[in-house]
Design a protein around this motif. Structure first.
Motif, PDB file in Angstrom:
ATOM      1  N   ASN A 104      -0.959   1.091   7.589  1.00 41.15           N
ATOM      2  CA  ASN A 104      -1.082  -0.023   6.507  1.00 41.15           C
ATOM      3  C   ASN A 104      -0.149  -0.040   5.256  1.00 41.15           C
ATOM      4  O   ASN A 104       0.072   1.706   4.510  1.00 41.15           O
ATOM      5  N   VAL A 105       0.558  -0.871   4.721  1.00 39.36           N
ATOM      6  CA  VAL A 105       0.686  -0.602   3.152  1.00 39.36           C
ATOM      7  C   VAL A 105      -0.054  -0.063   2.857  1.00 39.36           C
ATOM      8  O   VAL A 105      -1.536  -0.470   2.002  1.00 39.36           O
ATOM      9  N   SER A 106       0.651   0.798   1.703  1.00 41.78           N
ATOM     10  CA  SER A 106      -0.545   1.111   0.566  1.00 41.78           C
ATOM     11  C   SER A 106      -0.460   0.112  -0.927  1.00 41.78           C
ATOM     12  O   SER A 106       0.003  -0.645  -0.958  1.00 41.78           O
ATOM     13  N   MET A 107      -1.630   0.423  -1.454  1.00 41.17           N
ATOM     14  CA  MET A 107      -1.671  -0.712  -2.603  1.00 41.17           C
ATOM     15  C   MET A 107      -0.913  -0.236  -3.220  1.00 41.17           C
ATOM     16  O   MET A 107      -0.975  -0.694  -4.385  1.00 41.17           O
ATOM     17  N   SER A 113       0.672  -6.840   2.074  1.00 40.33           N
ATOM     18  CA  SER A 113      -0.368  -5.449   2.623  1.00 40.33           C
ATOM     19  C   SER A 113       0.007  -6.180   4.469  1.00 40.33           C
ATOM     20  O   SER A 113       0.449  -7.128   4.129  1.00 40.33           O
ATOM     21  N   GLY A 114      -1.030  -5.191   4.389  1.00 41.50           N
ATOM     22  CA  GLY A 114      -0.953  -5.550   6.289  1.00 41.50           C
ATOM     23  C   GLY A 114      -0.525  -4.051   6.494  1.00 41.50           C
ATOM     24  O   GLY A 114      -0.191  -3.629   5.784  1.00 41.50           O
ATOM     25  N   ASP A 115       0.043  -4.394   8.155  1.00 41.30           N
ATOM     26  CA  ASP A 115       0.466  -2.841   8.764  1.00 41.30           C
ATOM     27  C   ASP A 115       1.631  -3.731   8.491  1.00 41.30           C
ATOM     28  O   ASP A 115       2.165  -4.499   8.304  1.00 41.30           O
ATOM     29  N   VAL A 116       3.003  -2.208   8.402  1.00 46.64           N
ATOM     30  CA  VAL A 116       3.471  -1.681   7.867  1.00 46.64           C
ATOM     31  C   VAL A 116       4.759  -2.717   8.445  1.00 46.64           C
ATOM     32  O   VAL A 116       6.827  -2.856   8.014  1.00 46.64           O
ATOM     33  N   GLU A 117       4.910  -2.117   9.708  1.00 45.15           N
ATOM     34  CA  GLU A 117       6.114  -2.792  10.671  1.00 45.15           C
ATOM     35  C   GLU A 117       5.562  -4.554  10.559  1.00 45.15           C
ATOM     36  O   GLU A 117       6.909  -4.909  11.078  1.00 45.15           O
TER      37      GLU A 117
END
Length: 118
Positions: free
Chosen positions: A11-14, A85-89
Motif C-alpha cells: 500500500n501507498v504510505s501516508m 492511497s491504495g495498492d502501489v501498482e
C-alpha cells in the motif's frame, strides 16, 4: 521513466519519509515493465530526495509529504504526487494513464499520528 511509490507493504504510505521503503516502477510508454522494492535507508532532512534522484527516479508518489521535501524533490526535477492511497501498482497505473491527480497539499503538522509527519 522511473516512478517511486512510498510503500508500506503493498500500500501507498501516508508519509514518504517514514515508509517501509519505495517500490520503484520502470515504465516505458504507458506500460509498467518491472518493479523492485528498496528499503527506506532512513529519514533525515534532505536525504531521501537526493537518494531517489540517484536511483533515477523522475516521479515520487505518496500519501503525504512535507513542504520542504516537496521543494527538494522539485529542485531535483522530480514530480511529486501527494494524496495517493491504495495498492502501489494500481496507483502507478493510474499515474501512467493520466488519471491520478495530486492533491498538491503538503503536511504541515508534526504531532499527528497515522498521517504524515515530517
Amino acid at each position: 521513466m522511473k516512478i517511486a511509490v512510498a510503500s508500506d507493504g503493498r500500500n501507498v504510505s501516508m508519509h514518504f519519509g517514514h515508509c517501509e521503503g519505495f517500490t520503484i516502477f520502470d515504465v516505458e510508454g504507458n506500460k509498467i515493465i518491472s518493479s523492485n522494492f528498496i528499503e527506506n535507508p532512513g529519514h533525515r532532512p534532505g536525504y531521501l530526495p537526493e537518494f531517489l534522484k540517484g536511483k533515477g527516479v523522475e516521479c515520487i508518489i505518496s500519501g503525504g509529504m512535507g513542504s520542504s521535501a516537496i521543494d527538494l524533490f522539485n529542485g531535483y526535477g522530480i514530480d511529486v504526487i501527494t494524496g495517493a492511497s491504495g495498492d502501489v501498482e494500481e496507483v502507478t497505473k493510474k499515474y501512467v494513464d493520466g488519471t491520478l491527480i495530486s492533491s498538491g497539499s503538503a503536511c504541515e503538522k508534526h504531532e499527528h499520528e497515522d498521517h504524515c509527519e515530517d
